[in-house]
Write a protein that holds these residues in place. Sequence first.
Motif, PDB file in Angstrom:
ATOM      1  N   ASP A 139      -1.980  -0.699  -6.936  1.00 51.41           N
ATOM      2  CA  ASP A 139      -3.116  -1.359  -7.586  1.00 51.41           C
ATOM      3  C   ASP A 139      -3.053  -2.879  -7.482  1.00 51.41           C
ATOM      4  O   ASP A 139      -3.837  -3.580  -8.105  1.00 51.41           O
ATOM      5  N   SER A 140      -2.130  -3.413  -6.672  1.00 50.87           N
ATOM      6  CA  SER A 140      -2.008  -4.865  -6.484  1.00 50.87           C
ATOM      7  C   SER A 140      -2.441  -5.259  -5.078  1.00 50.87           C
ATOM      8  O   SER A 140      -2.072  -4.602  -4.106  1.00 50.87           O
ATOM      9  N   ALA A 141      -3.188  -6.347  -5.009  1.00 50.55           N
ATOM     10  CA  ALA A 141      -3.530  -6.896  -3.698  1.00 50.55           C
ATOM     11  C   ALA A 141      -2.282  -7.526  -3.092  1.00 50.55           C
ATOM     12  O   ALA A 141      -1.377  -7.943  -3.813  1.00 50.55           O
ATOM     13  N   GLU A 146       9.374 -10.808  -3.373  1.00 49.14           N
ATOM     14  CA  GLU A 146       9.001  -9.790  -4.353  1.00 49.14           C
ATOM     15  C   GLU A 146       8.106  -8.722  -3.729  1.00 49.14           C
ATOM     16  O   GLU A 146       8.286  -7.530  -3.960  1.00 49.14           O
ATOM     17  N   GLN A 147       7.131  -9.166  -2.939  1.00 49.80           N
ATOM     18  CA  GLN A 147       6.228  -8.216  -2.290  1.00 49.80           C
ATOM     19  C   GLN A 147       6.999  -7.315  -1.330  1.00 49.80           C
ATOM     20  O   GLN A 147       6.793  -6.104  -1.303  1.00 49.80           O
ATOM     21  N   ARG A 188       8.974  -4.644  -3.232  1.00 50.75           N
ATOM     22  CA  ARG A 188       8.082  -3.601  -3.761  1.00 50.75           C
ATOM     23  C   ARG A 188       7.557  -2.702  -2.644  1.00 50.75           C
ATOM     24  O   ARG A 188       7.480  -1.477  -2.792  1.00 50.75           O
ATOM     25  N   TYR A 189       7.205  -3.294  -1.517  1.00 50.53           N
ATOM     26  CA  TYR A 189       6.665  -2.542  -0.374  1.00 50.53           C
ATOM     27  C   TYR A 189       7.698  -1.569   0.184  1.00 50.53           C
ATOM     28  O   TYR A 189       7.435  -0.377   0.342  1.00 50.53           O
ATOM     29  N   ALA A 211      -3.252  -3.321   0.328  1.00 47.71           N
ATOM     30  CA  ALA A 211      -3.047  -3.157  -1.115  1.00 47.71           C
ATOM     31  C   ALA A 211      -1.749  -2.410  -1.343  1.00 47.71           C
ATOM     32  O   ALA A 211      -1.468  -1.416  -0.701  1.00 47.71           O
TER      33      ALA A 211
END
Length: 148
Positions: A51-53, A108-109, A112-113, A48
């Motif tokens: 709050d996003s999977a 995008e992930q 953000r990570y 996670a």
Amino acid sequence: MNTAPHPLFRPLAWPGLLLAVSLAACAGQPATAPAPASLTGTEWRLEALGDSAVMERSQATLAFPETDQVAGNGSCNRFFGSVRITQGQIGFDQMGSTKMACMGPANEQEARYLAALQKAERYEVQGRTLLIHVQGMAQPLRFVQTRP
């Protein structure tokens, strides 16, 4: 004239005196929290992102191969850097990564990570789960352990 040694100079008096002093020093002291688990040598998979999977079949990982070193996969690219870990606090520095083409949601992930890791503040280990609390995120990053 009395030639007997003073009671404090008898050999058996010292262990009792030392024990009494040690116990007195500890009395009234608050219990200290257990030290956080060492992360060195462990590997984790991101489950996670706050709050996003994470994406299904995500390749986002985090590893601590040696003291003060971090590595992993952001979702497309490998990353590496240094990590500071002291008493439950954690910070990532000097991060670098490969630059393979990465499109759409994976890109995008990954962005953000990696941005979240740069803002990491503290961590906790709960069994096989690693939580990294990040400045500005209501929920921590959540990882599952893949290698002890």
